[in-house]
Structures are given as structure tokens and as C-alpha cells.
Design a protein around this motif. Structure first.
Motif, PDB file in Angstrom:
ATOM      1  N   UNK A  28       0.756  -1.275   0.065  1.00  0.00           N
ATOM      2  CA  UNK A  28      -0.083   0.025  -0.023  1.00  0.00           C
ATOM      3  C   UNK A  28       1.119   1.157  -0.252  1.00  0.00           C
ATOM      4  N   UNK A  29       1.963   1.336   0.330  1.00  0.00           N
ATOM      5  CA  UNK A  29       3.087   2.479   0.076  1.00  0.00           C
ATOM      6  C   UNK A  29       2.932   2.858  -1.192  1.00  0.00           C
ATOM      7  N   UNK A  30       2.816   4.202  -1.421  1.00  0.00           N
ATOM      8  CA  UNK A  30       2.744   4.722  -2.780  1.00  0.00           C
ATOM      9  C   UNK A  30       4.303   5.167  -3.379  1.00  0.00           C
ATOM     10  N   UNK A  31       5.207   5.414  -2.246  1.00  0.00           N
ATOM     11  CA  UNK A  31       6.553   5.461  -2.766  1.00  0.00           C
ATOM     12  C   UNK A  31       7.052   4.359  -3.089  1.00  0.00           C
ATOM     13  N   UNK A  32       7.365   3.929  -4.351  1.00  0.00           N
ATOM     14  CA  UNK A  32       7.862   2.670  -4.633  1.00  0.00           C
ATOM     15  C   UNK A  32       9.271   2.368  -4.241  1.00  0.00           C
ATOM     16  N   UNK A  33       9.972   3.692  -3.946  1.00  0.00           N
ATOM     17  CA  UNK A  33      11.635   3.407  -3.387  1.00  0.00           C
ATOM     18  C   UNK A  33      11.497   3.188  -1.836  1.00  0.00           C
ATOM     19  N   UNK A  34      10.734   3.925  -1.422  1.00  0.00           N
ATOM     20  CA  UNK A  34      10.504   3.478   0.212  1.00  0.00           C
ATOM     21  C   UNK A  34       9.940   2.056   0.222  1.00  0.00           C
ATOM     22  N   UNK A  35       8.931   1.657  -0.430  1.00  0.00           N
ATOM     23  CA  UNK A  35       8.363   0.236  -0.293  1.00  0.00           C
ATOM     24  C   UNK A  35       9.366  -0.685  -0.443  1.00  0.00           C
ATOM     25  N   UNK A  36      10.442  -0.597  -1.576  1.00  0.00           N
ATOM     26  CA  UNK A  36      11.551  -1.422  -2.005  1.00  0.00           C
ATOM     27  C   UNK A  36      12.262  -1.819  -0.677  1.00  0.00           C
ATOM     28  N   UNK A  37      12.859  -0.599  -0.310  1.00  0.00           N
ATOM     29  CA  UNK A  37      13.944  -0.436   0.825  1.00  0.00           C
ATOM     30  C   UNK A  37      13.298  -1.074   2.113  1.00  0.00           C
ATOM     31  N   UNK A  38      12.102  -0.595   2.437  1.00  0.00           N
ATOM     32  CA  UNK A  38      11.595  -1.340   3.511  1.00  0.00           C
ATOM     33  C   UNK A  38      11.482  -3.029   3.623  1.00  0.00           C
ATOM     34  N   UNK A  39      10.803  -3.443   2.507  1.00  0.00           N
ATOM     35  CA  UNK A  39      10.754  -4.757   2.346  1.00  0.00           C
ATOM     36  C   UNK A  39      12.187  -5.652   2.231  1.00  0.00           C
ATOM     37  N   UNK A  40      13.108  -4.966   1.704  1.00  0.00           N
ATOM     38  CA  UNK A  40      14.623  -5.622   1.741  1.00  0.00           C
ATOM     39  C   UNK A  40      14.850  -5.624   2.889  1.00  0.00           C
ATOM     40  N   UNK A  41      14.786  -4.570   3.739  1.00  0.00           N
ATOM     41  CA  UNK A  41      15.373  -4.685   5.198  1.00  0.00           C
ATOM     42  C   UNK A  41      14.480  -5.645   6.108  1.00  0.00           C
ATOM     43  N   UNK A  42      13.143  -5.888   5.763  1.00  0.00           N
ATOM     44  CA  UNK A  42      12.474  -6.659   6.377  1.00  0.00           C
ATOM     45  C   UNK A  42      12.867  -8.205   6.138  1.00  0.00           C
ATOM     46  N   UNK A  43      13.673  -8.492   4.910  1.00  0.00           N
ATOM     47  CA  UNK A  43      13.837  -9.855   4.343  1.00  0.00           C
ATOM     48  C   UNK A  43      14.158 -10.640   5.544  1.00  0.00           C
ATOM     49  N   UNK A  44      15.356 -10.554   6.472  1.00  0.00           N
ATOM     50  CA  UNK A  44      15.585 -11.504   7.292  1.00  0.00           C
ATOM     51  C   UNK A  44      14.713 -12.002   8.054  1.00  0.00           C
ATOM     52  N   UNK A  45      13.724 -10.937   8.594  1.00  0.00           N
ATOM     53  CA  UNK A  45      12.899 -10.991   9.532  1.00  0.00           C
ATOM     54  C   UNK A  45      11.777 -11.995   8.985  1.00  0.00           C
ATOM     55  N   UNK A  46      11.282 -11.684   7.886  1.00  0.00           N
ATOM     56  CA  UNK A  46      10.357 -12.640   7.195  1.00  0.00           C
ATOM     57  C   UNK A  46      10.858 -13.956   6.570  1.00  0.00           C
ATOM     58  N   UNK A  47      12.144 -14.178   6.526  1.00  0.00           N
ATOM     59  CA  UNK A  47      12.914 -15.515   6.179  1.00  0.00           C
ATOM     60  C   UNK A  47      12.869 -15.981   7.712  1.00  0.00           C
ATOM     61  N   UNK A  48      13.168 -15.438   8.881  1.00  0.00           N
ATOM     62  CA  UNK A  48      12.944 -16.193  10.180  1.00  0.00           C
ATOM     63  C   UNK A  48      11.711 -16.585  10.449  1.00  0.00           C
ATOM     64  N   UNK A  49      10.587 -16.106  10.091  1.00  0.00           N
ATOM     65  CA  UNK A  49       9.132 -16.469  10.234  1.00  0.00           C
ATOM     66  C   UNK A  49       8.843 -17.921   9.451  1.00  0.00           C
TER      67      UNK A  49
END
Length: 364
Positions: A28-49
Motif C-alpha cells: 500500500x506504500x505509494x512511494x515505490x523506493x520506500x516500499x522496496x527499501x522497507x521490504x528488503x530490510x525486512x527480508x531476514x525477519x520474514x525469512x526467520x518467520x
């Protein structure tokens, strides 16, 4: 269902529900750059889950979990294990320094600085991402956390990378069919104005000689910059509105625990020679009363339950209550604390350590 199985299932359900919310809120984030950075930073935690829940569900649950492809399954494993930092018993400090140098820095340098004389002299090979002017990640740290081989990652287009993370979504979606609608996550509360308008590109060789322990220790400085980004991301991005959220707290606690464990290992490693300034700062971080509490044996037990979902024995099972915050484990492990006071302590020390790392990375 036994108490042990109930704790496992409740922990998994909460993480999967929250992961679904993170993914949906990110879309839902309109800023695609912000969305991409946030998701990439979240990657290890999503991987942990994904990694830890799939291991447990294969043994305690009879329904069919979503199978990951042969390509994505090892990526998930490497991404999850990236959060161990120096506490990786297969690498340790020297192994992580060598891995970061050879598998992260070298491929990025070859891609962005090795093409011709001009790029070798002037090319930038490190991108820095900031929130409120503080580092939350770099292209090096994101590459390490992704679990994707750097040479492969740098050769992939957005469609291929998107395909990898779509498998995460399929996994969460398959498990989430029996869950309620996800609530809002911290992603919805982010301020797009706080993100840097674009990544800051620098020469990694120059940058890593100016921060933390200085010009004599660039490899260590690269890892400490990675720690700095993790801590700032956990403090600034995953903060909540005051209501303890199990899975968001889990991200903050595990990040703080692993960074403190790694700093303690660095402080006691006889093979590392640090400047007097670094030694002083590192000692103050490790010897803080909050650090000592969070590196105690009870804290390790809480860390293991949050990570692997199962209860750590021995424990007084009569005091475990799945309807209580953190399953009622806090007063068992930390008699002087309630769940609320312990969460406040973790949040406060997370902010203090993150600020100290920012200070350490600054002018010497």
C-alpha cells in the motif's frame, strides 16, 4: 494439544498473521523506493518467520504447509541465518569478516568499479539508505540479509527478485487462510518524508576507513555498519504506538540480543586489535546493566523460544499462559519485571545502543 504445541502454534499464528500484514501494508506504500527499501530490510525477519515456522509445522501440525522451491528454500535459510551475526557457530567473527569481504564487498566492487579505468577510479560501490538521517541499511547489508548470492543478486532484474519474494507471500497466504484479517503494522505508520529521497552512493573503500575503528580495520567497520543499520531499522522503523505487538517486539528483541551478543564476542576476542576509543565505547556497551540482563541465561531462553517457538526446559509450565503477553514468560525469566516493564527496558536499551553505535561511527 499439549501446552508445548499450543505455545508453538500460537507463536507461529501471530508471526504469520503479522507477516501477512507487513506484506499487505508494504504494497500500500505509494512511494515505490520506500516500499522496496522497507521490504528488503525486512527480508531476514520474514525469512526467520518462514524458516522456523516451516521446521516446527512439519513436526507438530498435520496440515500441508506450502513448499518452497529448490531455488528459494536455501535463500530463506541463508537470509534467516544472517541474523546470527558473529553468533554464527559455523563462521564466528573471523569467518563473518571473511565472508563479508569475499562474498559481499568483492562482487559489489567488481560490478560497480571493475569495468574500466574510469569506474575503477571514480565508481561508487556502496549505497546507503537513511531514515531521519540515520542509516537503516546499505546495499552491502541488504545483499547479505537477502540470502541471495551477491553475484546472482546483482545480475537479477526486479521481476526475478519480485518472483523470489512472491514465494514468501504464497507461504504466508497458505497458512493465513485460517487466520483473521491482519491489523495495521508499523509499515503503515512510516513517514515517507523521513526517508532519504535517494540512496547515498559512496566508495566503500573510503567510507569503511572513516567509520568506527578507523583506517586500520575496514573489514570490521563494514560489519559494524551492518550492525548499525540493523539497530536503527529496529528502533526507528519497527516502533509501535505503545501497544506491545508480539511479532514487532520479537524483531526488536532479537535484533538487540544478537547485536549485543556479537559486541560481547568482539570485546572478548583476543584476535581483534581495536583503537583505545573503540575499546572504551565497546566496553561501555557491553558492561551496561541492561546489556548484562539481556545477555543472561534467562534472556537466552526467551530468545530461543521467540526464535524457535518451543518452550525451553526446564520451566515451570504452570506459570505459562498463552493469553498473557509473551505467554507469561517475562516474570518467569525476569522476576523483577512485568511484560510491560520488560518491553519498555528493551525499547529503551535498543534506542540507547543504536545511538551509541551512531556515535561510534562518527568522527574519531
Amino acid at each position: 494439544m499439549t501446552l508445548e504445541e499450543l505455545v508453538i502454534q500460537q507463536g507461529i499464528d501471530r508471526d504469520i498473521e503479522y507477516a501477512k500484514g507487513l506484506v499487505l501494508d508494504n504494497r500500500a506504500i505509494e512511494d515505490s523506493g520506500m516500499a522496496s527499501i522497507t521490504l528488503l530490510c525486512l527480508a531476514p525477519y520474514l525469512s526467520l518467520y518462514v524458516y522456523e515456522s516451516s521446521k516446527k509445522l512439519r513436526t507438530v501440525d498435520s496440515f500441508q504447509i506450502e513448499n518452497l522451491s529448490a531455488t528459494v528454500e536455501p535463500i530463506v535459510a541463508r537470509s534467516r541465518h544472517s541474523l546470527k551475526l558473529f553468533d554464527d557457530n559455523k563462521r564466528g567473527i573471523e569467518g563473518q569478516l571473511a565472508y563479508f569481504r569475499n562474498e559481499i564487498l568483492a562482487p559489489h566492487g567488481a560490478m560497480f568499479r571493475g569495468k574500466n579505468l574510469f569506474t575503477r577510479l571514480l565508481g561508487d560501490d556502496l549505497g546507503i539508505f537513511r531514515y531521519n538521517n540515520r542509516i537503516i541499511g546499505t546495499t552491502h547489508s541488504i545483499s547479505f540479509n537477502s540470502g541471495i548470492d551477491s553475484a546472482v543478486l546483482l545480475s537479477l532484474d526486479r521481476t526475478a527478485i519480485k518472483g523470489i519474494y512472491e514465494e514468501y507471500g504464497h507461504y504466508f497466504g497458505a497458512l493465513g487462510t485460517r487466520l483473521g484479517v491482519p491489523g495495521e503494522t508499523f509499515v503503515r505508520r512510516l513517514d515517507s518524508q523521513a526517508f532519504s529521497p535517494r540512496e547515498e552512493d559512496v566508495r566503500s573503500g573510503r567510507y569503511y576507513r572513516k567509520v568506527f575503528d578507523g583506517p586500520g580495520n575496514p573489514d570490521l567497520n563494514a560489519l559494524l555498519t551492518f550492525f548499525q543499520g540493523l539497530m536503527n531499522f529496529a528502533e526507528l522503523i519497527t516502533s509501535n504506538s505503545g501497544v506491545p505487538e508480539y511479532s514487532a517486539f520479537k524483531i526488536r528483541f532479537l535484533t538487540l540480543y544478537q547485536v549485543l551478543t556479537s559486541l560481547h564476542m568482539l570485546r572478548t576476542d583476543q584476535g581483534q586489535t581495536l583503537t583505545a576509543r573503540s575499546t572504551k565505547i565497546l566496553t561501555s556497551l557491553v558492561e551496561a546493566a541492561e546489556t548484562q540482563l539481556l545477555l543472561s541465561r534467562p534472556a537466552r531462553s526467551l530468545r530461543n523460544t521467540l526464535t524457535h517457538y518451543n518452550l525451553v526446559q526446564p520451566i515451570d509450565s504452570t506459570r505459562v499462559d498463552v493469553v498473557q503477553p509473551l505467554f507469561g514468560l517475562v516474570p518467569i525469566y525476569f522476576p523483577a519485571h512485568t511484560a510491560e516493564s520488560f518491553v519498555a527496558l528493551v525499547n529503551g536499551h535498543l534506542a540507547a545502543v543504536a545511538a551509541r553505535l551512531d556515535e561510534w561511527s562518527g568522527p574519531m
